[in-house]
Design an enzyme around this catalytic site. Structure first.
Site, PDB file in Angstrom:
ATOM      1  N   ALA A   1      17.391  45.236 -12.713  1.00  0.00           N
ATOM      2  CA  ALA A   1      17.032  46.049 -13.881  1.00  0.00           C
ATOM      3  C   ALA A   1      17.395  45.398 -15.213  1.00  0.00           C
ATOM      4  CB  ALA A   1      17.716  47.415 -13.754  1.00  0.00           C
TER       5      ALA A   1
ATOM      6  N   ARG B   1       7.958  38.986 -24.341  1.00  0.00           N
ATOM      7  CA  ARG B   1       6.928  39.671 -25.136  1.00  0.00           C
ATOM      8  C   ARG B   1       6.937  39.178 -26.584  1.00  0.00           C
ATOM      9  NH1 ARG B   1       7.930  44.661 -21.987  1.00  0.00           N
ATOM     10  NH2 ARG B   1       6.089  44.802 -20.653  1.00  0.00           N
TER      11      ARG B   1
ATOM     12  N   GLU C   1      18.397  34.946  -8.896  1.00  0.00           N
ATOM     13  CA  GLU C   1      18.692  36.175  -8.144  1.00  0.00           C
ATOM     14  C   GLU C   1      19.082  35.760  -6.725  1.00  0.00           C
ATOM     15  OE1 GLU C   1      19.064  39.584  -8.315  1.00  0.00           O
ATOM     16  OE2 GLU C   1      19.408  39.332  -6.165  1.00  0.00           O
TER      17      GLU C   1
ATOM     18  N   CYS D   1      17.845  52.807  -6.829  1.00  0.00           N
ATOM     19  CA  CYS D   1      17.882  54.281  -6.853  1.00  0.00           C
ATOM     20  C   CYS D   1      16.970  54.881  -5.783  1.00  0.00           C
ATOM     21  CB  CYS D   1      17.431  54.796  -8.218  1.00  0.00           C
ATOM     22  SG  CYS D   1      18.131  53.880  -9.601  1.00  0.00           S
TER      23      CYS D   1
ATOM     24  N   VAL E   1      24.280  32.123  -8.466  1.00  0.00           N
ATOM     25  CA  VAL E   1      25.038  31.394  -9.493  1.00  0.00           C
ATOM     26  C   VAL E   1      26.511  31.404  -9.075  1.00  0.00           C
ATOM     27  CG1 VAL E   1      25.706  31.362 -11.929  1.00  0.00           C
ATOM     28  CG2 VAL E   1      23.364  31.953 -11.285  1.00  0.00           C
TER      29      VAL E   1
ATOM     30  N   TRP F   1      15.507  85.222 -20.532  1.00  0.00           N
ATOM     31  CA  TRP F   1      16.613  84.442 -21.107  1.00  0.00           C
ATOM     32  C   TRP F   1      16.819  83.248 -20.179  1.00  0.00           C
ATOM     33  CZ3 TRP F   1      18.942  85.062 -25.723  1.00  0.00           C
ATOM     34  CH2 TRP F   1      18.725  86.274 -26.390  1.00  0.00           C
TER      35      TRP F   1
ATOM     36  N   ARG G   1      25.174  81.930 -24.670  1.00  0.00           N
ATOM     37  CA  ARG G   1      25.655  83.240 -25.161  1.00  0.00           C
ATOM     38  C   ARG G   1      27.024  83.556 -24.594  1.00  0.00           C
ATOM     39  NH1 ARG G   1      20.933  87.503 -24.244  1.00  0.00           N
ATOM     40  NH2 ARG G   1      22.784  88.789 -24.032  1.00  0.00           N
TER      41      ARG G   1
HETATM   42  C1  LIG Z   1      21.665  53.832  -3.528  1.00  0.00           C
HETATM   43  C2  LIG Z   1      21.661  53.844  -5.017  1.00  0.00           C
HETATM   44  C3  LIG Z   1      21.077  54.903  -5.705  1.00  0.00           C
HETATM   45  C4  LIG Z   1      21.076  54.922  -7.095  1.00  0.00           C
HETATM   46  N1  LIG Z   1      20.497  55.970  -7.743  1.00  0.00           N
HETATM   47  C5  LIG Z   1      20.463  55.989  -9.113  1.00  0.00           C
HETATM   48  C6  LIG Z   1      19.814  57.027  -9.814  1.00  0.00           C
HETATM   49  O1  LIG Z   1      19.264  57.967  -9.201  1.00  0.00           O
HETATM   50  N2  LIG Z   1      19.804  56.988 -11.170  1.00  0.00           N
HETATM   51  C7  LIG Z   1      20.375  55.965 -11.880  1.00  0.00           C
HETATM   52  O2  LIG Z   1      20.322  55.960 -13.124  1.00  0.00           O
HETATM   53  N3  LIG Z   1      20.988  54.942 -11.230  1.00  0.00           N
HETATM   54  C8  LIG Z   1      21.047  54.927  -9.879  1.00  0.00           C
HETATM   55  N4  LIG Z   1      21.647  53.881  -9.213  1.00  0.00           N
HETATM   56  C9  LIG Z   1      22.307  52.820  -9.993  1.00  0.00           C
HETATM   57  C10 LIG Z   1      21.310  51.749 -10.408  1.00  0.00           C
HETATM   58  O3  LIG Z   1      20.638  51.261  -9.298  1.00  0.00           O
HETATM   59  C11 LIG Z   1      22.076  50.627 -11.088  1.00  0.00           C
HETATM   60  O4  LIG Z   1      22.780  51.165 -12.178  1.00  0.00           O
HETATM   61  C12 LIG Z   1      21.151  49.529 -11.594  1.00  0.00           C
HETATM   62  O5  LIG Z   1      20.483  48.926 -10.535  1.00  0.00           O
HETATM   63  C13 LIG Z   1      21.961  48.493 -12.347  1.00  0.00           C
HETATM   64  O6  LIG Z   1      21.130  47.440 -12.735  1.00  0.00           O
HETATM   65  P1  LIG Z   1      21.748  45.998 -12.994  1.00  0.00           P
HETATM   66  O7  LIG Z   1      20.601  45.111 -13.290  1.00  0.00           O
HETATM   67  O8  LIG Z   1      22.852  46.096 -13.969  1.00  0.00           O
HETATM   68  O9  LIG Z   1      22.454  45.614 -11.631  1.00  0.00           O
HETATM   69  P2  LIG Z   1      21.819  45.427 -10.111  1.00  0.00           P
HETATM   70  O10 LIG Z   1      20.661  46.334  -9.985  1.00  0.00           O
HETATM   71  O11 LIG Z   1      22.977  45.551  -9.244  1.00  0.00           O
HETATM   72  O12 LIG Z   1      21.309  43.956 -10.203  1.00  0.00           O
HETATM   73  C14 LIG Z   1      22.163  42.881 -10.244  1.00  0.00           C
HETATM   74  C15 LIG Z   1      21.521  41.777  -9.463  1.00  0.00           C
HETATM   75  O13 LIG Z   1      22.284  40.598  -9.648  1.00  0.00           O
HETATM   76  C16 LIG Z   1      22.280  39.871  -8.449  1.00  0.00           C
HETATM   77  N5  LIG Z   1      23.433  38.984  -8.500  1.00  0.00           N
HETATM   78  C17 LIG Z   1      24.729  39.346  -8.526  1.00  0.00           C
HETATM   79  N6  LIG Z   1      25.520  38.250  -8.621  1.00  0.00           N
HETATM   80  C18 LIG Z   1      24.685  37.184  -8.649  1.00  0.00           C
HETATM   81  C19 LIG Z   1      24.890  35.793  -8.738  1.00  0.00           C
HETATM   82  N7  LIG Z   1      26.114  35.264  -8.809  1.00  0.00           N
HETATM   83  N8  LIG Z   1      23.810  34.975  -8.735  1.00  0.00           N
HETATM   84  C20 LIG Z   1      22.551  35.489  -8.664  1.00  0.00           C
HETATM   85  N9  LIG Z   1      22.300  36.816  -8.571  1.00  0.00           N
HETATM   86  C21 LIG Z   1      23.353  37.647  -8.574  1.00  0.00           C
HETATM   87  C22 LIG Z   1      22.333  40.932  -7.366  1.00  0.00           C
HETATM   88  O14 LIG Z   1      21.831  40.457  -6.142  1.00  0.00           O
HETATM   89  C23 LIG Z   1      21.490  42.041  -7.960  1.00  0.00           C
HETATM   90  O15 LIG Z   1      20.146  42.009  -7.498  1.00  0.00           O
HETATM   91  C24 LIG Z   1      21.669  53.841  -7.811  1.00  0.00           C
HETATM   92  C25 LIG Z   1      22.244  52.774  -7.118  1.00  0.00           C
HETATM   93  C26 LIG Z   1      22.250  52.765  -5.754  1.00  0.00           C
HETATM   94  C27 LIG Z   1      22.884  51.604  -5.033  1.00  0.00           C
END
Ligand SMILES: Cc1cc2nc3c(=O)[nH]c(=O)nc-3n(C[C@H](O)[C@H](O)[C@H](O)COP(=O)(O)OP(=O)(O)OC[C@H]3O[C@@H](n4cnc5c(N)ncnc54)[C@H](O)[C@@H]3O)c2cc1C
Length: 456
Positions: free
Chosen positions: A12, A23, A36, A46, A84, A440, A448
């Site tokens: 994300a 962009r 990745e 999620c 990494v 309400w 309220r």
């Molecule tokens: C089961 C589940 C349900 C969830 N439900 C919700 C929800 O309903 N609503 C909500 O808001 N949030 C939810 N979340 C949380 C949400 O998924 C995370 O907050 C979000 O994915 C965070 O994004 P990010 O990019 O910071 O980290 P991540 O999505 O964790 O991405 C980090 C990426 O970095 C990669 N990575 C890590 N270290 C290295 C490295 N050294 N070299 C290369 N790649 C690396 C990992 O493989 C991973 O793909 C949920 C999470 C889970 C696990």
């Protein structure tokens, strides 16, 4: 020569940053390489519980953009299965291991985006490679669990360890797959993101769908038969299991960042400014589950690992890297989830959090319904409000109820974000028609009641 950006983490936060930067700047101006370590980019962790349950049929539905799309549409050099392993800020280089092909690559950067997410908390007993023990942090984790469940003969008894929202969602998913499910939580209630009086409603609903909830129970080990997990050992009775799912929470994934000398804040997350620049480290940015952010009500730094923030923060970072101007405004702790038909929402501070932040407050709980009482399908809805004693300002809100409960929290989140008092809220012009609300609305009933409590 084009500026070179390296992205660590292809989900994300990382890919939102990369896409936004692209962009605004073309490949001749900004070269982007994203590492990745898993097989997927831009996936919805999620959605994992809903794919595990079978509600979402195909894994590919959880992938918003695969590596090929990133390459073709955004000219991003995505390297999946590359981990990494080191960041050298002096030489402006990262070192990455090719997990499939073997070997290492060294890549130069001018700009670094650190978006490595969070790591699941694992006590010693959970650091096991025993077959049948799974986390659900990434889509690769989810894939391993789904393959296990699809295999014949399938496991029948599941234990979910940890009663946070991920544990609760996974318990639901496994019930829907027909497993008998026990959820073990060391606290007094699951869903510690809401107050105990509201969490009790979640416990009752989960028991109602057949989940055996054991609260106040601490897991101390796993037992094994023929290399497969056979049970969970606890400080009370052992629980037999063919499958164990770990949902013990997460912490920021900062090992590499720390080793490189990036600053961490009191929550353990990387310190960033409002434009997502790592504090005091020029050319280095961070976003998502690995950073800490500002709580707009308590004024404290917090670590709130949610996809909604990761996407917004990535967008902010990407706009700034792309030459624009954007800021991340902080969080107020809004979150929603569900257990089968029961919906749960929260925003702002819980009672404990309000106390810790030094507020004096009143709390009220209002019972209402999601629709006019006479309209078919009317079900109970419980709204809890926390309001500052002297000012009447809304500090926190929680909702538990049936359909239309969870997203009602958004009304309260907007009120809280804009520092409304509960008195102001009683006048809100909210929609009313019998299929959608009583005359309400539950939010107005609660406001309220809070006004009355403040007057006492
Ligand atoms: C089961 C589940 C349900 C969830 N439900 C919700 C929800 O309903 N609503 C909500 O808001 N949030 C939810 N979340 C949380 C949400 O998924 C995370 O907050 C979000 O994915 C965070 O994004 P990010 O990019 O910071 O980290 P991540 O999505 O964790 O991405 C980090 C990426 O970095 C990669 N990575 C890590 N270290 C290295 C490295 N050294 N070299 C290369 N790649 C690396 C990992 O493989 C991973 O793909 C949920 C999470 C889970 C696990």
């Amino acid at each position: 020569m084009a500026e070179r950006m390296i992205v660590v983490g292809g989900d994300a936060a990382g890919m939102a940053t990369a896409a936004q930067a692209r962009r605004r700047r073309d490949r001749h101006d900004l070269e982007i390489v994203a590492f990745e370590r898993g097989h997927f980019t831009s996936y919805s962790a999620c959605g994992i519980p809903y794919w595990i349950s079978g509600l979402v049929p195909d894994r590919e539905q959880l992938v918003a953009r695969d590596p090929a799309t990133h390459r073709e549409q955004f000219d991003i050099d995505v390297r999946i299965r590359h981990e990494v392993t080191a960041i050298d800020l002096d030489r402006r280089e990262v070192l990455a291991r090719d997990l499939d092909g073997g070997g290492e690559v060294r890549e130069r950067f001018d700009t670094l985006m650190y978006a490595a997410g969070a790591v699941p908390i694992k006590p010693d007993w959970a650091r096991s490679d025993m077959a049948g023990v799974f986390g659900v942090q990434t889509l690769d984790d989810g894939t391993a669990l789904r393959q296990w469940l699809d295999a014949e003969p399938g496991p029948r008894r599941a234990v979910v360890v940890g009663g946070g929202y991920i544990g609760v969602e996974m318990a639901e998913a496994l019930v829907l797959r027909g497993l008998s499910v026990t959820l073990v939580e060391r606290g007094e209630q699951p869903m510690s993101t809401v107050d105990p009086d509201m969490a009790r409603l979640v416990t009752e609903a989960m028991r109602g769908v057949g989940v055996d909830i054991r609260t106040g129970v601490r897991v101390i080990g796993l037992s094994e038969r023929d290399g497969r997990v056979s049970g969970v050992e606890t400080d009370t009775d052992p629980i037999p299991a063919d499958l164990v799912v770990l949902g013990l929470g997460v912490r920021p994934n900062t090992a590499l960042a720390e080793a490189a000398g990036l600053p961490l804040g009191p929550t353990g997350g990387i310190r960033v400014d409002r434009r997502m620049r790592v504090t005091g480290v020029p050319g280095v940015w961070a976003a998502g589950d690995c950073v800490e952010t500002l709580h707009r009500v308590s004024g404290m730094p917090v670590h709130v690992p949610l996809g909604t923030h990761a996407n917004k923060q990535g967008r902010v970072a990407g706009i700034n890297i792309g030459g624009g101007y954007a800021t991340f405004a902080g969080v107020i702790g809004t979150a929603v989830t569900k257990v089968c038909d029961l919906e749960v929402g929260r925003t702002g501070l819980r009672e404990q959090e309000a106390l810790a932040a030094g507020f004096e407050f009143v709390t009220v709980i209002a019972e209402s319904t999601n629709r006019a009482g006479y309209y078919p399908g009317a079900r109970p809805m419980t709204v809890k409000l926390i309001a500052e004693r002297t000012s009447g300002r809304l500090l926190g809100a929680q909702i538990v109820g049936w359909s239309e409960a969870a997203k009602r929290i958004d009304t309260l989140a907007v009120a809280l974000w804009n520092k409304m008092t509960v008195d102001d809220m009683t006048a809100l012009d909210l929609g009313y028609a019998p299929p959608y609300a009583p005359v309400w609305d539950p939010v107005l009933v609660a406001a309220r009641k809070a006004v009355d409590a403040l007057a006492r």
